[in-house]
Design a protein around this motif. Structure first.
Motif, PDB file in Angstrom:
ATOM      1  N   SER A 116       0.230   4.249  -2.741  1.00  0.00           N
ATOM      2  CA  SER A 116      -0.065   5.628  -2.367  1.00  0.00           C
ATOM      3  C   SER A 116       1.026   6.576  -2.855  1.00  0.00           C
ATOM      4  CB  SER A 116      -0.181   5.687  -0.845  1.00  0.00           C
ATOM      5  OG  SER A 116      -0.390   6.966  -0.413  1.00  0.00           O
ATOM      6  N   ARG A 172      -7.429   1.550  -7.545  1.00  0.00           N
ATOM      7  CA  ARG A 172      -7.789   2.915  -7.207  1.00  0.00           C
ATOM      8  C   ARG A 172      -7.233   3.177  -5.813  1.00  0.00           C
ATOM      9  NH1 ARG A 172      -8.762   2.714 -11.648  1.00  0.00           N
ATOM     10  NH2 ARG A 172     -10.653   2.721 -12.881  1.00  0.00           N
ATOM     11  N   CYS A 173      -6.890   4.425  -5.550  1.00  0.00           N
ATOM     12  CA  CYS A 173      -6.283   4.754  -4.257  1.00  0.00           C
ATOM     13  C   CYS A 173      -6.817   6.099  -3.796  1.00  0.00           C
ATOM     14  CB  CYS A 173      -4.768   4.795  -4.410  1.00  0.00           C
ATOM     15  SG  CYS A 173      -3.884   5.511  -3.012  1.00  0.00           S
ATOM     16  N   THR A 174      -7.082   6.225  -2.512  1.00  0.00           N
ATOM     17  CA  THR A 174      -7.587   7.484  -1.974  1.00  0.00           C
ATOM     18  C   THR A 174      -6.550   8.592  -2.087  1.00  0.00           C
ATOM     19  OG1 THR A 174      -9.008   6.282  -0.471  1.00  0.00           O
ATOM     20  CG2 THR A 174      -8.546   8.564   0.109  1.00  0.00           C
ATOM     21  N   ILE A 200      -3.140   6.127   3.780  1.00  0.00           N
ATOM     22  CA  ILE A 200      -3.994   6.389   4.947  1.00  0.00           C
ATOM     23  C   ILE A 200      -4.571   5.090   5.531  1.00  0.00           C
ATOM     24  CG2 ILE A 200      -4.573   8.665   4.019  1.00  0.00           C
ATOM     25  CD1 ILE A 200      -7.478   7.580   3.630  1.00  0.00           C
ATOM     26  N   ARG A 238       0.800  -1.228   0.000  1.00  0.00           N
ATOM     27  CA  ARG A 238       0.000   0.000   0.000  1.00  0.00           C
ATOM     28  C   ARG A 238       0.839   1.287   0.000  1.00  0.00           C
ATOM     29  NH1 ARG A 238      -4.056  -1.814   4.659  1.00  0.00           N
ATOM     30  NH2 ARG A 238      -2.129  -2.781   5.375  1.00  0.00           N
TER      31      ARG A 238
HETATM   32 FE1  SF4 Z   1      -3.317   3.321   1.189  1.00  0.00          FE
HETATM   33 FE2  SF4 Z   1      -5.935   3.723   0.942  1.00  0.00          FE
HETATM   34 FE3  SF4 Z   1      -4.276   4.173  -1.124  1.00  0.00          FE
HETATM   35 FE4  SF4 Z   1      -4.740   1.687  -0.346  1.00  0.00          FE
HETATM   36  S1  SF4 Z   1      -6.230   3.127  -1.171  1.00  0.00           S
HETATM   37  S2  SF4 Z   1      -2.768   2.573  -0.835  1.00  0.00           S
HETATM   38  S3  SF4 Z   1      -4.911   1.925   1.842  1.00  0.00           S
HETATM   39  S4  SF4 Z   1      -4.350   5.273   0.804  1.00  0.00           S
END
Ligand code: SF4
Ligand code: ADP
Length: 688
Positions: free
Chosen positions: A329, A365-367, A349, A325
């Motif tokens: 990110s 997909r990633c925040t 996060i 992760r």
């Molecule tokens: Fe980290 Fe959330 Fe991105 Fe996954 S989606 S890499 S948990 S920030």
């Protein structure tokens, strides 16, 4: 030496080369195998995403699990495949791209054993014993006979040789996540054989040992052979334990592999979210491994802080910092540490939108990183946004994730940016949600963007600035991005109730926004609280937790059959429901709302319509949101006059257009910035 240089020297240890069998990695940053949702169906997309990690400085870049044979067909999931030479040819392009950028390429070979139904190939799955597979299908695995075992060993050997020809430097033997045949043979609960492959520990370990030896024999002259092994399953005596058989396996195979990649099983334990675990959470389970082997050890634990990484190495827990992760990110995390740009790291996060993508069979997909999964399809680079051809000025209204990301990426493009935020704090929803139990890391979405914006010379930031349509017209800025967010409904409309519920009124109804603003003190009536969840993601469960922690009696009512069903995709569902149970919250599934009086809520079974009454001083409907788009409508109504004020475009982005998850708002802001003044629309021409 400056303070910055001294700090950087502290991290030198992270950039030491490490010998792994016959190969050497340039540094200690190791992108462990992780799913991408791309796999065999979008090989170019997977290649572009992985090569970005190499460019960003990860010394080792691994594939996701890669099926060795059609009897390990995990359709419709999008994993890798190396069934034959044609698959290997595609993978060769990946290893070349990774090598060109100075990194080693690793491949995680897998046979999924009983963790597959072979929906595509229709082969009866392979397992140690006769048993139902551990996916949903009504399918049973065959108990492998000796010829099946011999065939499996040959498939693994052939796949390893193909991987070597494809140019991989590190080849995995994988016994983890309760997803692989080798682990299935090892586990008492899956293996009830009475021959030399079942019963005693040595017998259950036999196939693992044999395949490890086969792989070394086949490719060990040029390739490192890594073992990925789950030392702990968090199942007590029913599973592998780091102070039981998990440890015994490491002791038994000690120096046989060239590398130990160790973690927790199953995937939901390995990839725990920040709501349920801290950075470095696996250390207590894996720290014994280095004491039993002389070979390098890699482990994970959502490491984003270089100090935590240095500590893990200096205290003898790990040799290599594994990351899935954190590398999603921020694919450039190693480069940023190397260049002393610690504050530029876009920290994960721990929300698991990435795992949700794989679980819903779409590319990552990633925040935090809106470009992940779009490297090939849209040609997006996480660090580079092409400059504008001509100067442009942009007014961004709203300082939540959509507005902040739009503004940040626009400053990268060289636009003159103004951001106006109505409230006294930046971050919009993430700032409010980060105050909820377990969600503190979500503030990183705001913090990274604000830090970038504060360093940009071409942006002006205004808090406490609620803009009206007249304000916007009077400023006459060329482009206006309206990122004014959304508000939670209080009328019960969601998936189940499609029309407003007339009885949801009065002071017994407490909205989500009130709770986000004031915490549990928004509940003015004393007495029991009912949280009604028809949103089905995290919000209702987190609010229920917050209210219960404030000392109130909480009942959780949902038309779904389980609490927060969408959190199955983020691997959290069991933990979410367990936490509510542990907090003493009553859970009533399969019920919708039917009526409310002063102190009684009537609910009804979604199947039978049977009603029941529960005591209720306050009800919190968590169902859906409405866009906060008044400003947009006011401006749209005077669109004929925009040009007279020098305004060229006005657009809604993020929750203000259509409420969604934070990752979607962030993506919307990023997409807006990329396409400004370019001939791209949110349609086919944005895609390859
Ligand atoms: Fe980290 Fe959330 Fe991105 Fe996954 S989606 S890499 S948990 S920030
Ligand atoms: P998103 O997720 O789409 O970014 P958020 O709800 O997180 O949406 O953020 C929207 C932000 O917009 C909030 O911080 C809110 O205070 C701000 N906002 C709403 N209306 C206005 C306005 N008229 N002028 C300036 N800011 C506004």
């Amino acid at each position: 030496m400056t303070a910055n240089e001294t700090a950087n020297r502290r991290y030198d240890i992270l950039f030491e080369p490490v010998k792994i069998g016959p190969v050497t990695t340039r540094n200690r940053f190791y992108q462990v195998p992780h799913c991408s949702g791309m796999g065999h169906r979008y090989p170019e997309a997977d290649l572009y995403m992985r090569q970005m990690k190499a460019e960003g400085g990860w010394g080792v870049v691994s594939t996701q699990e890669t099926e060795i044979h059609p009897s390990s067909d995990i359709s419709p999931s999008n994993q890798g495949r190396i069934w034959d030479d044609r698959d290997a040819e595609r993978l060769k392009e990946l290893t070349e791209a990774v090598h060109e950028r100075g990194s080693l390429a690793a491949i995680q070979l897998v046979h999924n054993g009983i963790h597959t139904a072979n929906r595509l190939t229709r082969i009866a799955p392979y397992g140690p014993s006769d048993m139902v597979v551990d996916v949903e299908d009504p399918v049973q695995a065959r108990a492998m006979d000796k010829s099946d075992i011999a065939a499996f060993r040959q498939w693994h050997r052939d796949a390893a040789l193909r991987a070597k020809r494809a140019g991989f430097d590190i080849i995995y033997v994988y016994a983890g996540h309760d997803m692989t045949l080798l682990q299935h043979f090892l586990l008492k609960r899956h293996n009830s054989r009475t021959d030399e492959y079942g019963g005693s520990f040595e017998n259950r370990l036999r196939l693992f040992r044999e395949v490890l030896a086969d792989t070394r024999d086949a490719v060990g002259d040029r390739c490192a052979v890594a073992v990925r092994f789950a030392v702990e399953e968090l199942l007590g005596a029913d599973g592998l334990q780091h102070d039981g058989e998990g440890r015994d396996v490491v002791a038994a195979l000690a120096d046989e592999p060239d590398l130990w990649d160790v973690n927790l099983s199953n995937w939901s334990n390995d990839s725990q979210t920040a709501r349920f675990s801290q950075e470095g959470f696996q250390e207590e389970y894996v720290s014994f491994v280095k004491k039993l082997t002389t070979k390098p050890v890699v482990g994970v634990g959502r490491y984003t802080s270089p100090d935590a990484m240095v500590r893990a190495i200096k205290t003898g827990v790990l040799d290599l910092i594994g990351a899935a992760r954190p590398s999603i990110s921020d694919p450039f995390l190693p480069k940023k540490i190397e260049e002393g740009r610690i504050d530029d790291i876009r920290e994960c996060i721990g929300c698991n939108i990435c795992t949700a993508s794989d679980n819903t069979v779409v590319p990552l997909r990633c925040t935090q990183n809106p470009t992940i999964g779009e490297e090939w399809r849209k040609g997006w680079h996480p660090e580079i946004v092409p400059p504008l051809a001509r100067p442009q000025s942009v007014l961004v209204i709203g300082g939540g994730p959509a507005g902040l990301e739009a503004a940040r990426a626009l400053t990268q493009r060289g636009a003159e940016v103004t951001v106006a935020e109505a409230s006294r704090e930046w971050g919009g929803r993430v700032t409010k949600e980060a105050r909820l139990p377990g969600l503190a890391t979500w503030a990183r979405v705001r913090d990274w963007r604000m830090n970038q914006l504060r360093q940009a010379p071409n942006v002006e930031l205004y808090l406490d600035s609620p803009l009206t349509a007249d304000d916007v017209l009077s400023y006459g800025i060329q482009h206006v991005a309206i990122a004014t967010g959304a508000r939670w409904r209080t009328d019960g409309v969601g998936r189940t109730h499609r029309s407003p519920l007339p009885f949801l009124n009065g002071d017994a109804v407490v909205g989500v926004d009130a709770l986000l603003g004031e915490g549990a003190s928004a509940l003015v009536n004393d007495g029991p609280v009912v949280v009604f969840d028809d949103d089905r993601y995290y919000m209702a469960s987190v609010l229920a937790e917050m209210i219960a922690l404030s000392g109130r009696k909480v009942t959780f009512v949902t038309p779904a059959s389980i609490v927060a069903p969408w959190t199955e995709h983020t691997l959290e569902q069991r933990r979410v429901q367990t936490r509510l149970i542990d907090l003493g919250i009553d859970i009533i599934p399969l019920h919708q709302l039917s009526g409310l009086t002063q102190s009684v809520l009537t609910i009804e079974c979604i199947y039978s319509g049977r009603k029941r009454e529960i005591a209720c001083a306050a009800v919190v409907p968590v169902t859906a949101r409405l866009p906060s788009d008044r400003l947009w409508h006011e401006l749209a109504a005077v669109s004929d006059g925009w040009a007279d004020h020098g305004i060229e475009t006005v657009e809604r982005i993020g929750d203000c257009l259509a409420p969604g998850i934070i990752a979607a708002a962030n993506y919307a802001g990023h997409f807006y910035a990329r396409k400004l003044a370019r001939a791209i629309v949110d349609g086919c021409d944005a895609y390859r």
